[in-house]
Design a protein around this motif. Sequence first.
Motif, short mmCIF file in Angstrom:
data_model
loop_
_atom_site.label_atom_id
_atom_site.label_comp_id
_atom_site.label_asym_id
_atom_site.label_seq_id
_atom_site.Cartn_x
_atom_site.Cartn_y
_atom_site.Cartn_z
N GLU A 28 -8.31 16.31 -2.75
CA GLU A 28 -9.43 17.05 -2.17
C GLU A 28 -9.26 17.25 -0.67
O GLU A 28 -9.54 18.32 -0.14
CB GLU A 28 -10.73 16.30 -2.45
N ARG A 29 -8.81 16.23 0.05
CA ARG A 29 -8.75 16.30 1.52
C ARG A 29 -7.41 16.73 2.07
O ARG A 29 -7.33 17.31 3.15
CB ARG A 29 -9.11 14.94 2.12
N HIS A 30 -6.33 16.40 1.37
CA HIS A 30 -5.00 16.59 1.96
C HIS A 30 -4.05 17.45 1.14
O HIS A 30 -3.03 17.88 1.65
CB HIS A 30 -4.34 15.23 2.20
N GLY A 31 -4.37 17.67 -0.13
CA GLY A 31 -3.43 18.34 -1.02
C GLY A 31 -3.14 19.78 -0.68
O GLY A 31 -2.01 20.23 -0.79
N ASN A 32 -4.16 20.53 -0.30
CA ASN A 32 -4.00 21.95 0.04
C ASN A 32 -3.28 22.73 -1.05
O ASN A 32 -2.60 23.71 -0.77
CB ASN A 32 -3.25 22.12 1.37
N GLY A 33 -3.37 22.25 -2.29
CA GLY A 33 -2.70 22.93 -3.40
C GLY A 33 -1.19 22.77 -3.42
O GLY A 33 -0.51 23.45 -4.17
N LEU A 34 -0.67 21.90 -2.55
CA LEU A 34 0.78 21.72 -2.44
C LEU A 34 1.27 20.55 -3.27
O LEU A 34 0.53 19.60 -3.51
CB LEU A 34 1.15 21.45 -0.97
N PRO A 35 2.54 20.58 -3.69
CA PRO A 35 3.13 19.40 -4.33
C PRO A 35 3.08 18.20 -3.37
O PRO A 35 3.10 18.38 -2.14
CB PRO A 35 4.58 19.81 -4.60
N PHE A 36 3.04 17.02 -3.91
CA PHE A 36 2.91 15.80 -3.10
C PHE A 36 3.93 15.75 -1.96
O PHE A 36 3.59 15.45 -0.83
CB PHE A 36 3.05 14.58 -4.01
N VAL A 37 5.18 16.08 -2.25
CA VAL A 37 6.23 15.96 -1.23
C VAL A 37 6.18 17.06 -0.18
O VAL A 37 6.94 17.02 0.79
CB VAL A 37 7.64 15.88 -1.85
N ASP A 38 5.28 18.03 -0.34
CA ASP A 38 5.10 19.08 0.67
C ASP A 38 3.79 18.93 1.43
O ASP A 38 3.45 19.78 2.25
CB ASP A 38 5.14 20.47 0.00
N GLN A 39 3.05 17.87 1.17
CA GLN A 39 1.78 17.62 1.83
C GLN A 39 2.00 16.96 3.19
O GLN A 39 3.08 16.44 3.47
CB GLN A 39 0.88 16.75 0.94
N PRO A 40 0.96 16.95 4.04
CA PRO A 40 1.10 16.36 5.38
C PRO A 40 1.63 14.93 5.39
O PRO A 40 2.33 14.55 6.33
CB PRO A 40 -0.32 16.43 5.94
N ILE A 41 1.33 14.15 4.37
CA ILE A 41 1.83 12.76 4.33
C ILE A 41 3.36 12.74 4.46
O ILE A 41 3.92 11.81 5.04
CB ILE A 41 1.35 12.05 3.03
N THR A 43 5.29 15.86 5.50
CA THR A 43 5.74 16.74 6.57
C THR A 43 5.56 16.08 7.93
O THR A 43 6.43 16.19 8.79
CB THR A 43 5.01 18.10 6.53
N ILE A 44 4.45 15.37 8.12
CA ILE A 44 4.24 14.65 9.38
C ILE A 44 5.21 13.47 9.46
O ILE A 44 5.77 13.19 10.52
CB ILE A 44 2.77 14.20 9.53
N GLY A 45 5.43 12.81 8.33
CA GLY A 45 6.38 11.70 8.30
C GLY A 45 7.78 12.12 8.68
O GLY A 45 8.49 11.42 9.40
N PHE A 77 5.13 6.78 11.29
CA PHE A 77 3.89 7.46 10.93
C PHE A 77 3.27 6.83 9.69
O PHE A 77 2.13 6.38 9.71
CB PHE A 77 4.11 8.96 10.71
N ALA A 78 4.03 6.79 8.60
CA ALA A 78 3.50 6.25 7.35
C ALA A 78 3.19 4.76 7.49
O ALA A 78 2.18 4.28 6.99
CB ALA A 78 4.48 6.49 6.20
N GLY A 79 4.07 4.03 8.19
CA GLY A 79 3.81 2.61 8.41
C GLY A 79 2.54 2.37 9.21
O GLY A 79 1.74 1.49 8.89
N GLY A 80 2.34 3.19 10.23
CA GLY A 80 1.13 3.07 11.04
C GLY A 80 -0.12 3.44 10.26
O GLY A 80 -1.15 2.77 10.38
#
Length: 120
Positions: free
Chosen positions: A52-65, A67-69, A76-79
């Motif tokens: 709902e908040r982060h998916g943007n209709g994208l596959p998991f590996v293309d989401q901000p979690i 791309t930002i990583g 980033f992910a560790g923090g």
Amino acid sequence: MVSFPKQPQQDERTERTERTERIIIDVPLDYSALFNTLIDAFQQSAYHKGKERHGNGLPFVDQPIFTIGKLFGPGFAGGQATKKLQEAIGMAERGDREAARKEALGAIVYAASLAHLWKG
């Protein structure tokens, strides 16, 4: 390198459709609590808050979690995982165990994204 026993890939234990994959996994009974918690983290990410908040209709590996990583590195992910756990502990100390549990599940997802990035 860590080596894990391989689960069957595409056989009678795996069923794929255009949008889903159904996998039958043998779970040792003494690890069912871990398995169920990991499934809860997956469901939160795939079907609830994460979608709902982060998916943007994208596959998991293309989401901000991811791309930002990739942009800022593993810190980033560790923090994010650390921040979520710190927040969860505070929530639990204030008596809001359900919210704390959801934050801890989010931390698991960030840790999983880090493990996936390192997988290559």
